[in-house]
Design a protein around this motif. Structure first.
Motif, PDB file in Angstrom:
ATOM      1  N   ASP A  53      -1.807  18.766  -0.306  1.00 48.27           N
ATOM      2  CA  ASP A  53      -0.967  18.088   0.674  1.00 48.27           C
ATOM      3  C   ASP A  53       0.113  19.069   1.131  1.00 48.27           C
ATOM      4  N   ARG A  54       0.009  19.530   2.373  1.00 50.44           N
ATOM      5  CA  ARG A  54       0.937  20.540   2.887  1.00 50.44           C
ATOM      6  C   ARG A  54       2.363  20.011   3.015  1.00 50.44           C
ATOM      7  N   THR A  55       2.511  18.719   3.283  1.00 52.77           N
ATOM      8  CA  THR A  55       3.860  18.182   3.470  1.00 52.77           C
ATOM      9  C   THR A  55       4.672  18.190   2.179  1.00 52.77           C
ATOM     10  N   THR A  56       4.028  17.902   1.053  1.00 55.07           N
ATOM     11  CA  THR A  56       4.737  17.880  -0.231  1.00 55.07           C
ATOM     12  C   THR A  56       4.527  19.157  -1.029  1.00 55.07           C
ATOM     13  N   GLY A  57       3.538  19.960  -0.655  1.00 51.62           N
ATOM     14  CA  GLY A  57       3.263  21.202  -1.376  1.00 51.62           C
ATOM     15  C   GLY A  57       2.639  20.971  -2.741  1.00 51.62           C
ATOM     16  N   THR A  58       1.926  19.847  -2.892  1.00 51.25           N
ATOM     17  CA  THR A  58       1.300  19.507  -4.170  1.00 51.25           C
ATOM     18  C   THR A  58      -0.152  19.106  -3.938  1.00 51.25           C
ATOM     19  N   TYR A  59      -0.882  19.034  -5.036  1.00 55.38           N
ATOM     20  CA  TYR A  59      -2.254  18.531  -4.996  1.00 55.38           C
ATOM     21  C   TYR A  59      -2.234  17.066  -5.389  1.00 55.38           C
ATOM     22  N   ARG A  60      -3.145  16.289  -4.806  1.00 56.33           N
ATOM     23  CA  ARG A  60      -3.286  14.871  -5.140  1.00 56.33           C
ATOM     24  C   ARG A  60      -4.723  14.453  -4.891  1.00 56.33           C
ATOM     25  N   HIS A  61      -5.096  13.259  -5.399  1.00 56.83           N
ATOM     26  CA  HIS A  61      -6.429  12.723  -5.133  1.00 56.83           C
ATOM     27  C   HIS A  61      -6.520  12.326  -3.663  1.00 56.83           C
ATOM     28  N   ARG A  62      -7.703  12.424  -3.098  1.00 58.06           N
ATOM     29  CA  ARG A  62      -7.882  12.086  -1.682  1.00 58.06           C
ATOM     30  C   ARG A  62      -7.556  10.636  -1.381  1.00 58.06           C
ATOM     31  N   GLU A  63      -7.926   9.710  -2.301  1.00 59.44           N
ATOM     32  CA  GLU A  63      -7.719   8.283  -2.042  1.00 59.44           C
ATOM     33  C   GLU A  63      -6.262   7.888  -2.115  1.00 59.44           C
ATOM     34  N   VAL A  64      -5.472   8.624  -2.867  1.00 62.74           N
ATOM     35  CA  VAL A  64      -4.090   8.231  -3.096  1.00 62.74           C
ATOM     36  C   VAL A  64      -3.244   8.674  -1.912  1.00 62.74           C
ATOM     37  N   PRO A  65      -2.649   7.709  -1.191  1.00 63.64           N
ATOM     38  CA  PRO A  65      -1.817   8.084  -0.062  1.00 63.64           C
ATOM     39  C   PRO A  65      -0.509   8.725  -0.519  1.00 63.64           C
ATOM     40  N   VAL A  66       0.107   9.468   0.371  1.00 61.00           N
ATOM     41  CA  VAL A  66       1.368  10.127   0.055  1.00 61.00           C
ATOM     42  C   VAL A  66       2.423   9.068  -0.206  1.00 61.00           C
ATOM     43  N   GLY A  67       3.228   9.276  -1.223  1.00 61.21           N
ATOM     44  CA  GLY A  67       4.291   8.333  -1.549  1.00 61.21           C
ATOM     45  C   GLY A  67       3.790   7.089  -2.240  1.00 61.21           C
ATOM     46  N   SER A  68       2.583   7.117  -2.795  1.00 65.93           N
ATOM     47  CA  SER A  68       2.032   5.916  -3.417  1.00 65.93           C
ATOM     48  C   SER A  68       2.627   5.646  -4.783  1.00 65.93           C
ATOM     49  N   SER A  69       3.378   6.612  -5.334  1.00 63.85           N
ATOM     50  CA  SER A  69       3.955   6.393  -6.653  1.00 63.85           C
ATOM     51  C   SER A  69       4.935   5.232  -6.626  1.00 63.85           C
ATOM     52  N   ASP A  70       5.502   4.932  -5.461  1.00 63.72           N
ATOM     53  CA  ASP A  70       6.416   3.806  -5.346  1.00 63.72           C
ATOM     54  C   ASP A  70       5.682   2.474  -5.418  1.00 63.72           C
ATOM     55  N   LYS A  71       4.392   2.466  -5.125  1.00 63.94           N
ATOM     56  CA  LYS A  71       3.637   1.221  -5.070  1.00 63.94           C
ATOM     57  C   LYS A  71       3.166   0.760  -6.441  1.00 63.94           C
ATOM     58  N   PHE A  72       3.188   1.652  -7.438  1.00 72.55           N
ATOM     59  CA  PHE A  72       2.700   1.307  -8.757  1.00 72.55           C
ATOM     60  C   PHE A  72       3.862   1.194  -9.725  1.00 72.55           C
ATOM     61  N   MET A  73       3.751   0.240 -10.628  1.00 69.01           N
ATOM     62  CA  MET A  73       4.792   0.040 -11.625  1.00 69.01           C
ATOM     63  C   MET A  73       4.419   0.794 -12.895  1.00 69.01           C
ATOM     64  N   SER A  74       5.429   1.288 -13.583  1.00 72.05           N
ATOM     65  CA  SER A  74       5.174   1.903 -14.876  1.00 72.05           C
ATOM     66  C   SER A  74       4.953   0.790 -15.895  1.00 72.05           C
ATOM     67  N   LEU A  75       4.450   1.145 -17.061  1.00 76.24           N
ATOM     68  CA  LEU A  75       4.216   0.138 -18.090  1.00 76.24           C
ATOM     69  C   LEU A  75       5.519  -0.524 -18.517  1.00 76.24           C
ATOM     70  N   GLU A  76       6.606   0.251 -18.554  1.00 77.27           N
ATOM     71  CA  GLU A  76       7.894  -0.308 -18.930  1.00 77.27           C
ATOM     72  C   GLU A  76       8.368  -1.336 -17.911  1.00 77.27           C
ATOM     73  N   GLU A  77       8.232  -1.007 -16.614  1.00 80.67           N
ATOM     74  CA  GLU A  77       8.621  -1.951 -15.564  1.00 80.67           C
ATOM     75  C   GLU A  77       7.768  -3.205 -15.605  1.00 80.67           C
ATOM     76  N   LEU A  78       6.490  -3.024 -15.856  1.00 79.51           N
ATOM     77  CA  LEU A  78       5.581  -4.162 -15.942  1.00 79.51           C
ATOM     78  C   LEU A  78       5.950  -5.063 -17.106  1.00 79.51           C
ATOM     79  N   GLU A  79       6.282  -4.463 -18.241  1.00 82.03           N
ATOM     80  CA  GLU A  79       6.667  -5.232 -19.421  1.00 82.03           C
ATOM     81  C   GLU A  79       7.971  -5.989 -19.174  1.00 82.03           C
ATOM     82  N   LYS A  80       8.917  -5.359 -18.486  1.00 83.00           N
ATOM     83  CA  LYS A  80      10.198  -6.013 -18.200  1.00 83.00           C
ATOM     84  C   LYS A  80      10.030  -7.186 -17.242  1.00 83.00           C
ATOM     85  N   SER A  81       9.074  -7.087 -16.316  1.00 78.63           N
ATOM     86  CA  SER A  81       8.891  -8.135 -15.321  1.00 78.63           C
ATOM     87  C   SER A  81       8.079  -9.311 -15.839  1.00 78.63           C
ATOM     88  N   ARG A  82       7.542  -9.169 -17.037  1.00 74.84           N
ATOM     89  CA  ARG A  82       6.714 -10.236 -17.606  1.00 74.84           C
ATOM     90  C   ARG A  82       7.563 -11.457 -17.921  1.00 74.84           C
TER      91      ARG A  82
END
Length: 142
Positions: A53-82
């Motif tokens: 990905d030239r915009t971020t200067g990193t490698y990523r999977h093709r299916e994963v859109p840029v900035g998708s890390s915001d769309k997924f919750m970590s296990l800690e966040e998931l546990e807190k929201s339970r």
């Protein structure tokens, strides 16, 4: 000539590149796999679904859109929201008896409406006797 293809841990290589940069990834390629950065890069492009990905200067999977890390919750966040599941036991004190009777009558009416049709205009009652018998009911005529 036998082509030498070591099993390369592309995930580790990508993580090193994204975290520490190209120099560290080049050292990893040379020390661990005895290959150049370009050789691993070409193999990665052919054998995996990673893309640069030239915009971020990193490698990523093709299916994963840029900035998708915001769309997924970590296990800690998931546990807190339970939220704890509330106990849905019916208590005699909290349940309105008339409401309960009305719900039972409504359910019974829905069940009967599958088999019986009343036409007030023509003053006829149509009973689906075959479906009643197929569903395990007995039909008694007076």
């Amino acid at each position: 000539m036998i082509k030498y293809d070591p099993s390369i841990d592309y995930d580790d290589f990508i993580e090193t590149y994204n975290r520490s940069g190209k120099e560290e990834a080049t050292k990893l390629a040379r020390d661990l796999y005895n290959l150049s950065f370009q050789q691993i890069k070409r193999r990665m492009e052919r054998q995996t679904d990673y893309t640069y990905d030239r915009t971020t200067g990193t490698y990523r999977h093709r299916e994963v859109p840029v900035g998708s890390s915001d769309k997924f919750m970590s296990l800690e966040e998931l546990e807190k929201s339970r939220q704890p599941v509330q106990n849905l036991e019916m208590s005699a004190q909290g349940m309105d008896f008339d409401k309960l009777v009305m719900e039972l009558i409504y359910d019974r009416g829905l069940e009967l409406s599958r088999y019986i049709r009343i036409n007030h205009g023509t003053r006829t009652v149509i009973i689906d006797k075959k479906s009643l018998i197929n569903d395990g009911f007995q039909v008694v005529e007076n």
